[in-house]
Scaffold this motif. Structure first.
Motif, short mmCIF file in Angstrom:
data_model
loop_
_atom_site.label_atom_id
_atom_site.label_comp_id
_atom_site.label_asym_id
_atom_site.label_seq_id
_atom_site.Cartn_x
_atom_site.Cartn_y
_atom_site.Cartn_z
N GLY A 1 13.74 -5.14 -2.47
CA GLY A 1 12.78 -5.71 -3.09
C GLY A 1 11.55 -4.46 -3.39
O GLY A 1 11.34 -4.28 -4.62
N ALA A 2 11.49 -3.49 -2.56
CA ALA A 2 10.86 -2.27 -2.85
C ALA A 2 11.47 -1.32 -3.63
O ALA A 2 10.85 -0.67 -4.71
N VAL A 3 12.87 -1.30 -3.82
CA VAL A 3 13.57 -0.49 -4.61
C VAL A 3 13.45 -0.94 -6.07
O VAL A 3 13.33 -0.34 -7.11
N ALA A 4 13.56 -2.37 -6.20
CA ALA A 4 13.48 -2.84 -7.55
C ALA A 4 12.36 -2.76 -8.00
O ALA A 4 12.00 -2.35 -9.27
N ARG A 5 11.18 -2.66 -7.33
CA ARG A 5 9.80 -2.60 -7.86
C ARG A 5 9.51 -1.34 -8.42
O ARG A 5 8.90 -0.97 -9.39
N GLY B 1 14.59 3.48 0.23
CA GLY B 1 14.71 2.06 0.29
C GLY B 1 16.20 1.94 0.36
O GLY B 1 16.35 0.68 1.11
N LEU B 2 16.96 2.42 -0.44
CA LEU B 2 18.39 1.98 -0.43
C LEU B 2 19.09 2.19 0.88
O LEU B 2 20.06 1.47 1.31
N GLN B 3 18.50 2.91 1.76
CA GLN B 3 19.23 3.12 3.12
C GLN B 3 18.82 2.36 4.05
O GLN B 3 19.33 2.15 5.21
N LEU B 4 17.72 1.34 3.89
CA LEU B 4 16.97 0.61 4.61
C LEU B 4 17.48 -0.82 4.61
O LEU B 4 17.41 -1.16 3.31
N PRO B 5 17.75 -1.66 5.49
CA PRO B 5 17.92 -2.87 5.46
C PRO B 5 16.85 -3.81 4.87
O PRO B 5 15.60 -3.72 5.50
N ALA C 1 0.86 -1.36 0.05
CA ALA C 1 0.15 0.04 0.10
C ALA C 1 0.78 1.37 0.00
O ALA C 1 0.56 2.27 -0.58
N ALA C 2 2.04 1.22 0.67
CA ALA C 2 2.80 2.15 0.85
C ALA C 2 3.48 2.79 -0.42
O ALA C 2 3.74 3.85 -0.94
N GLU C 3 3.77 1.62 -1.35
CA GLU C 3 4.50 1.60 -2.83
C GLU C 3 3.19 2.24 -3.55
O GLU C 3 3.60 3.04 -4.47
N TRP C 4 2.19 1.91 -3.54
CA TRP C 4 1.08 2.61 -4.61
C TRP C 4 0.80 4.00 -4.05
O TRP C 4 0.29 4.76 -4.92
N THR C 5 0.95 4.33 -2.75
CA THR C 5 0.82 5.59 -2.24
C THR C 5 2.17 6.63 -3.00
O THR C 5 1.72 7.61 -3.60
N VAL C 6 3.22 5.96 -3.09
CA VAL C 6 4.24 6.61 -3.67
C VAL C 6 4.14 6.87 -5.12
O VAL C 6 4.25 7.84 -5.82
#
Length: 229
Positions: free
Chosen positions: A194-198, A186-190, A3-8
């Motif tokens: 996956g989120a970065v790639a999507r 996303g690149l700063q978070l462990p 849901a957060a990615e769709w918000t972005v």
């Protein structure tokens, strides 16, 4: 997709579409002035329009902060008069994207206006058309593909805007965190790969689509003007 990615994604489209809508009339007016008018200071105006292309985006964001921040001359006036604040708001992100997209839009539109044969405009004037009517019936229709191409370029540039946005509007989830900022976060978070790639895939698809549409419109406009002549 979470849901957060769709918000972005939704916020990025909102910011980019707003930026293009706000910039379009200004970009066309500047393109027409630079293409059809010669006056003292035209070179300086051309340089100022294209300045965001050559200075670091962070500098552009800093200048926006000076002008449109709450202590800035424009930002302070907007907040005192209308209660409008652009800093740390999605509208500020749209303003930053608009400023960064403006040079590309102006350049594409200017080239399309310059490609319109002046003899067609002069013929219309000879037949009794007013300057405004000649503009609306000759220059504008023949340059429309270039205007549309510039709009698509501006949209693609707005989608990829990062430096000016994070400097002026910050990186606030759900408010100013557009696709580039979300990818950076996303690149700063462990475990954020996956989120970065999507999000990167979505960003590439949207940008390539806009660039392909822009190129198609440019070629179509060239063919249309050749037939008109």
């Amino acid at each position: 997709m979470t849901a957060a990615e769709w918000t972005v994604i939704g916020l990025s489209l909102r910011v980019s579409l707003t930026a293009v809508a706000l910039t379009l009339p200004v970009a066309w007016l500047l393109a027409w002035v630079l293409a059809r008018r010669r006056f003292p200071g035209s070179v300086l105006l051309d340089a100022l329009v294209h300045l965001p292309l050559v200075v670091p985006p962070v500098v552009t964001g800093w200048l926006l902060l000076l002008l449109f921040g709450r202590a800035g001359p424009i930002g302070g006036w907007l907040e005192a008069t209308f209660g409008i604040s652009l800093v740390f708001r999605w509208t500020g992100a749209a303003l930053a994207a608009a400023i960064m997209a403006l040079p590309l839009m102006v350049r594409a539109m200017r080239l399309s206006i310059e490609a319109v044969d002046r003899r067609l405009v002069e013929a219309a004037r000879t037949l009794g058309a007013s300057p405004l009517r000649a503009l609306l019936t000759i220059t504008l229709p023949l340059s429309a593909p270039g205007i549309a191409a510039g709009t698509m370029l501006g949209f693609a540039r707005s989608l990829g805007e990062f430096g000016a946005t994070i400097t002026f509007a910050s990186n606030i989830a759900g408010e100013t965190r557009t696709l580039p900022l979300a990818i950076y976060t996303g690149l700063q978070l462990p475990g954020g790969d996956g989120a970065v790639a999507r999000l990167a895939t979505i960003s590439i698809i949207l940008s390539v689509g806009a660039l392909v549409a822009s190129e198609w419109l440019v070629r179509r406009g060239g063919n249309g003007q050749a037939h008109a002549l």
